[in-house]
Design a protein around this motif. Structure first.
Motif, PDB file in Angstrom:
ATOM      1  N   GLN A  76     -37.434  73.424 -11.581  1.00 11.87           N
ATOM      2  CA  GLN A  76     -36.740  73.940 -10.394  1.00 11.87           C
ATOM      3  C   GLN A  76     -35.845  75.123 -10.767  1.00 11.87           C
ATOM      4  N   ALA A  77     -35.161  75.028 -11.889  1.00 10.69           N
ATOM      5  CA  ALA A  77     -34.329  76.146 -12.338  1.00 10.69           C
ATOM      6  C   ALA A  77     -35.192  77.394 -12.553  1.00 10.69           C
ATOM      7  N   LEU A  78     -36.363  77.204 -13.130  1.00 11.50           N
ATOM      8  CA  LEU A  78     -37.268  78.344 -13.346  1.00 11.50           C
ATOM      9  C   LEU A  78     -37.821  78.885 -12.037  1.00 11.50           C
ATOM     10  N   ALA A  79     -37.987  78.043 -11.050  1.00 11.68           N
ATOM     11  CA  ALA A  79     -38.440  78.521  -9.741  1.00 11.68           C
ATOM     12  C   ALA A  79     -37.385  79.436  -9.116  1.00 11.68           C
ATOM     13  N   LEU A  80     -36.124  79.179  -9.464  1.00 10.71           N
ATOM     14  CA  LEU A  80     -35.028  79.977  -8.930  1.00 10.71           C
ATOM     15  C   LEU A  80     -34.749  81.234  -9.755  1.00 10.71           C
ATOM     16  N   ASN A  81     -35.015  81.172 -11.060  1.00  5.52           N
ATOM     17  CA  ASN A  81     -34.747  82.322 -11.931  1.00  5.52           C
ATOM     18  C   ASN A  81     -35.677  82.267 -13.144  1.00  5.52           C
ATOM     19  N   GLN A  82     -36.589  83.206 -13.208  1.00  3.35           N
ATOM     20  CA  GLN A  82     -37.590  83.224 -14.280  1.00  3.35           C
ATOM     21  C   GLN A  82     -37.235  84.167 -15.412  1.00  3.35           C
ATOM     22  N   THR A  83     -35.974  84.597 -15.485  1.00  2.00           N
ATOM     23  CA  THR A  83     -35.595  85.574 -16.507  1.00  2.00           C
ATOM     24  C   THR A  83     -34.671  84.997 -17.573  1.00  2.00           C
ATOM     25  N   ILE A  84     -34.466  83.690 -17.585  1.00  3.19           N
ATOM     26  CA  ILE A  84     -33.556  83.069 -18.541  1.00  3.19           C
ATOM     27  C   ILE A  84     -34.365  82.374 -19.638  1.00  3.19           C
ATOM     28  N   PRO A  85     -34.365  82.939 -20.840  1.00  7.58           N
ATOM     29  CA  PRO A  85     -35.180  82.366 -21.925  1.00  7.58           C
ATOM     30  C   PRO A  85     -34.860  80.902 -22.221  1.00  7.58           C
ATOM     31  N   ASP A  86     -33.592  80.528 -22.141  1.00  5.96           N
ATOM     32  CA  ASP A  86     -33.217  79.147 -22.460  1.00  5.96           C
ATOM     33  C   ASP A  86     -33.899  78.129 -21.554  1.00  5.96           C
ATOM     34  N   LEU A  87     -34.178  78.498 -20.328  1.00  8.81           N
ATOM     35  CA  LEU A  87     -34.882  77.581 -19.427  1.00  8.81           C
ATOM     36  C   LEU A  87     -36.279  77.268 -19.974  1.00  8.81           C
ATOM     37  N   TYR A  88     -36.949  78.299 -20.450  1.00  8.68           N
ATOM     38  CA  TYR A  88     -38.287  78.099 -21.024  1.00  8.68           C
ATOM     39  C   TYR A  88     -38.214  77.311 -22.325  1.00  8.68           C
ATOM     40  N   ILE A  89     -37.208  77.608 -23.146  1.00 12.88           N
ATOM     41  CA  ILE A  89     -37.075  76.907 -24.430  1.00 12.88           C
ATOM     42  C   ILE A  89     -36.849  75.419 -24.198  1.00 12.88           C
ATOM     43  N   GLU A  90     -35.929  75.087 -23.303  1.00  6.07           N
ATOM     44  CA  GLU A  90     -35.631  73.675 -23.059  1.00  6.07           C
ATOM     45  C   GLU A  90     -36.803  72.960 -22.402  1.00  6.07           C
ATOM     46  N   ARG A  91     -37.494  73.645 -21.486  1.00  9.35           N
ATOM     47  CA  ARG A  91     -38.662  73.006 -20.869  1.00  9.35           C
ATOM     48  C   ARG A  91     -39.767  72.814 -21.897  1.00  9.35           C
ATOM     49  N   ALA A 111     -40.571  82.618 -23.454  1.00  6.67           N
ATOM     50  CA  ALA A 111     -39.182  82.763 -23.904  1.00  6.67           C
ATOM     51  C   ALA A 111     -39.077  83.897 -24.927  1.00  6.67           C
ATOM     52  N   LYS A 112     -40.011  83.953 -25.865  1.00  7.98           N
ATOM     53  CA  LYS A 112     -39.999  85.027 -26.868  1.00  7.98           C
ATOM     54  C   LYS A 112     -40.151  86.393 -26.205  1.00  7.98           C
ATOM     55  N   THR A 113     -41.029  86.482 -25.233  1.00  8.44           N
ATOM     56  CA  THR A 113     -41.221  87.738 -24.513  1.00  8.44           C
ATOM     57  C   THR A 113     -39.926  88.169 -23.832  1.00  8.44           C
ATOM     58  N   LEU A 114     -39.263  87.236 -23.156  1.00 10.85           N
ATOM     59  CA  LEU A 114     -38.007  87.557 -22.484  1.00 10.85           C
ATOM     60  C   LEU A 114     -36.922  87.960 -23.481  1.00 10.85           C
ATOM     61  N   LEU A 115     -36.839  87.236 -24.591  1.00 12.18           N
ATOM     62  CA  LEU A 115     -35.846  87.582 -25.608  1.00 12.18           C
ATOM     63  C   LEU A 115     -36.089  88.994 -26.143  1.00 12.18           C
ATOM     64  N   ARG A 116     -37.341  89.313 -26.384  1.00 16.74           N
ATOM     65  CA  ARG A 116     -37.680  90.659 -26.861  1.00 16.74           C
ATOM     66  C   ARG A 116     -37.283  91.706 -25.826  1.00 16.74           C
ATOM     67  N   GLN A 117     -37.630  91.445 -24.556  1.00 20.99           N
ATOM     68  CA  GLN A 117     -37.311  92.392 -23.481  1.00 20.99           C
ATOM     69  C   GLN A 117     -35.809  92.578 -23.333  1.00 20.99           C
ATOM     70  N   GLN A 118     -35.060  91.530 -23.611  1.00 20.38           N
ATOM     71  CA  GLN A 118     -33.608  91.581 -23.464  1.00 20.38           C
ATOM     72  C   GLN A 118     -32.921  92.042 -24.752  1.00 20.38           C
ATOM     73  N   GLY A 119     -33.733  92.431 -25.754  1.00 17.89           N
ATOM     74  CA  GLY A 119     -33.185  92.923 -27.005  1.00 17.89           C
ATOM     75  C   GLY A 119     -32.492  91.849 -27.819  1.00 17.89           C
ATOM     76  N   ASP A 120     -32.985  90.637 -27.704  1.00 15.70           N
ATOM     77  CA  ASP A 120     -32.328  89.484 -28.320  1.00 15.70           C
ATOM     78  C   ASP A 120     -33.249  88.770 -29.313  1.00 15.70           C
ATOM     79  N   SER A 121     -34.118  89.524 -29.959  1.00 14.35           N
ATOM     80  CA  SER A 121     -35.126  88.894 -30.816  1.00 14.35           C
ATOM     81  C   SER A 121     -34.611  88.507 -32.200  1.00 14.35           C
ATOM     82  N   GLU A 122     -33.370  88.802 -32.501  1.00 15.18           N
ATOM     83  CA  GLU A 122     -32.820  88.455 -33.818  1.00 15.18           C
ATOM     84  C   GLU A 122     -31.920  87.216 -33.773  1.00 15.18           C
ATOM     85  N   THR A 123     -31.847  86.565 -32.637  1.00 15.37           N
ATOM     86  CA  THR A 123     -30.927  85.434 -32.491  1.00 15.37           C
ATOM     87  C   THR A 123     -31.524  84.145 -33.030  1.00 15.37           C
ATOM     88  N   SER A 124     -30.674  83.146 -33.098  1.00 18.05           N
ATOM     89  CA  SER A 124     -31.126  81.825 -33.545  1.00 18.05           C
ATOM     90  C   SER A 124     -32.097  81.216 -32.547  1.00 18.05           C
TER      91      SER A 124
END
Length: 134
Positions: A76-91, A111-124
């Protein structure tokens, strides 16, 4: 469920609902997952489109091994917002618990695609995905 009091972050624009969210997150940190679920549910009764409430309630359900309820909330959270990588990771983690590796892999790749797009590919988080994929 991050310690939101320390960061004084505003998650929900309504101050009352934001306070309920913070209280729910604190209950989760303390291990009171049932109490957290009650508060997140109350938020959703007032405002059924609060992504943070679905996300955090999904995390609480996961901690209680209620993977079906966690899946419903994270979806449901992803239905409301598909741009949050953590939602995909937890699901993806829930999919793994349910034995659906192909769905988990698909979510982790998203999630990896979103992190890359958001310039966050070096995070934990990015490294966590890699470890889950292997």
């Amino acid at each position: 469920m991050a310690n939101s009091r320390m960061t004084a972050q505003i998650y929900i624009s309504d101050p009352y609902l934001n306070e309920l969210l913070i209280q729910g997150m604190e209950k989760g940190i303390q291990g009171d997952y049932q109490g957290a679920i009650v508060l997140f549910t109350k938020i959703l009764q007032f405002s059924p489109s609060e992504v943070e409430a679905y996300y955090n309630r999904g995390l609480a359900y996961t901690k209680l091994n209620n993977y079906q309820a966690a899946m419903a909330d994270l979806t449901q959270a992803l239905a409301l917002n598909q741009t949050i990588p953590d939602l995909y990771i937890e699901r993806a983690k829930v999919y793994l618990q349910l034995g659906d590796r192909p769905a988990a892999i698909a979510d982790m790749k998203q999630a990896k695609t979103l992190l890359r797009q958001q310039g966050d590919s070096e995070t934990s988080r990015y490294q966590e995905i890699d470890s889950l994929l292997n």
